[in-house]
Design an enzyme around this catalytic site. Structure first.
Site, PDB file in Angstrom:
ATOM      1  N   GLY A 118       3.042  -8.239   3.770  1.00  0.00           N
ATOM      2  CA  GLY A 118       3.857  -7.095   3.379  1.00  0.00           C
ATOM      3  C   GLY A 118       5.334  -7.237   3.658  1.00  0.00           C
TER       4      GLY A 118
ATOM      5  CB  THR B 157      -4.226  -4.623   0.561  1.00  0.00           C
ATOM      6  OG1 THR B 157      -3.892  -4.699   1.939  1.00  0.00           O
ATOM      7  CG2 THR B 157      -3.488  -3.480  -0.086  1.00  0.00           C
TER       8      THR B 157
ATOM      9  N   GLY C 196       3.471  -1.744   6.607  1.00  0.00           N
ATOM     10  CA  GLY C 196       3.690  -2.821   5.631  1.00  0.00           C
ATOM     11  C   GLY C 196       4.245  -2.313   4.318  1.00  0.00           C
ATOM     12  CG  ASP C 197       3.142  -4.588   0.920  1.00  0.00           C
ATOM     13  OD1 ASP C 197       2.480  -4.814   1.955  1.00  0.00           O
ATOM     14  OD2 ASP C 197       2.691  -4.775  -0.225  1.00  0.00           O
TER      15      ASP C 197
HETATM   16  C1  SD4 Z   1       0.289  -5.352   4.481  1.00  0.00           C
HETATM   17  N1  SD4 Z   1       0.138  -6.006   2.175  1.00  0.00           N
HETATM   18  O1  SD4 Z   1       0.068  -4.423   5.251  1.00  0.00           O
HETATM   19  C2  SD4 Z   1      -0.628  -5.522   3.304  1.00  0.00           C
HETATM   20  C3  SD4 Z   1      -1.737  -6.402   3.718  1.00  0.00           C
HETATM   21  C4  SD4 Z   1      -2.550  -6.964   2.616  1.00  0.00           C
HETATM   22  O2  SD4 Z   1      -4.226  -8.098   1.864  1.00  0.00           O
HETATM   23  O3  SD4 Z   1      -2.261  -6.891   1.454  1.00  0.00           O
HETATM   24  N2  SD4 Z   1      -3.612  -7.588   2.898  1.00  0.00           N
HETATM   25  O4  SD4 Z   1       1.182  -6.176   4.651  1.00  0.00           O
END
Ligand code: SD4
Length: 291
Positions: free
Chosen positions: A205, A151, A181-182
């Site tokens: 997340g 991400t 997610g977050d």
């Molecule tokens: C999530 N935080 O959808 C994101 C995934 C992520 O590196 O950061 N991957 O939970």
């Protein structure tokens, strides 16, 4: 102030951060520079966790999440969107062209077409093949560190000293259909307060959401903490409430108004990029666990 402009982003996204840094140097405002930076990864087909080429959900659909937050305190987000590559820009359009903050799924996609976005197939042959291989066992485990493929959360401090940010992702590979997610949730994946600074997250997340980590970091900085200390405290909150913290990664980056930055993560291996004074540097993060 000679410490401006500065751009930082999660992981080793060299080109995306260079793009943002150079765009800031040209005098572009923080939000547009961040969106231009993250677009590099949204369009990068070999990055399987952001934008086009991202890993699909368990049903084989690529669904993207993104948000942006501007120096004015305004923000926009899209969640679970299909067929649109530049979802951080789409999140900005939600902010500027609608009375709302978040648009989801088909509503966000249909809105994108009204704004001139192209319909694209986001599932590449490589991501489809990896998903088909995964289906043979369907074992679902958060993967800890995949360098350069994660991400992207980006924070920009522009020539005027204003801060804004963007966060964009395809979320966790092989997530349940509809999972968000977050990353597109203001306060969790990203938060900016132009009087104080900004923070962004990557990793599992669900744990970042439960502690509203990016908002927490900005509030800690407001109360006097250095970005580094604030990131450490936010990771400690996750670690302290999870006996199983060795099983997942979570990481934060942060910047304050003076251009000072910090980062912290659970597992060693996370790094962030920092562009300042024409130099684009990869900074290995301190971690809660030892290597
Ligand atoms: C999530 N935080 O959808 C994101 C995934 C992520 O590196 O950061 N991957 O939970």
């Amino acid at each position: 102030n000679t410490s401006f402009p500065v751009s930082i982003c999660t992981w080793g996204f060299v080109d995306a951060n260079a793009k943002a840094g150079q765009t800031l140097e040209q005098g572009v405002k923080a939000l547009d520079a961040a969106i231009a930076g993250v677009a590099i990864e949204e369009e990068n087909l070999t990055n399987t966790t952001v934008g086009k080429g991202g890993a699909p959900d368990r049903d084989g659909q690529v669904t993207l999440d993104a948000c942006v937050m501007d120096s004015s305190g305004d923000c926009g987000a899209v969640v679970c969107v299909q067929n649109i590559t530049n979802v951080a820009l789409l999140a900005k359009k939600v902010m500027t062209e609608t009375p709302h903050v978040i648009l989801a799924a088909k509503g966000a996609e249909d809105f994108a077409y009204t704004q001139g976005f192209k319909k694209e197939n986001l599932l590449t042959e490589a991501s489809k093949k990896a998903w088909e291989d995964w289906k043979k066992t369907s074992e679902y485990k958060p993967i800890i560190n995949i360098e350069n493929h994660d991400t992207i959360g980006m924070l920009c401090l522009d020539k005027d000293g204003d801060i804004a940010g963007a966060c964009t992702t395809s979320g966790l590979s092989y997530k349940m259909k509809g999972r968000v997610g977050d990353s597109p949730i203001i306060g969790s994946g990203l938060f900016v307060d132009n009087q104080v600074g900004g923070a962004a997250a990557t990793g599992l997340g669900e744990e970042i959401l439960k502690t509203v980590g990016s908002f927490l970091i900005v509030e800690l900085m407001r109360n006097g903490m250095h970005p580094q200390q604030a990131c450490e405290e936010a990771i400690n909150r996750i670690v302290n409430k999870n006996k199983n913290h060795k099983d997942f990664q979570a990481a934060y980056i942060a910047i304050n108004k003076a251009g000072q930055t910090g980062s912290y993560c659970i597992h060693p291996g996370f790094a962030y990029m920092k562009y300042q004074h024409g130099k684009n540097e990869r900074i290995l993060s301190k971690a809660f666990l030892k290597a």
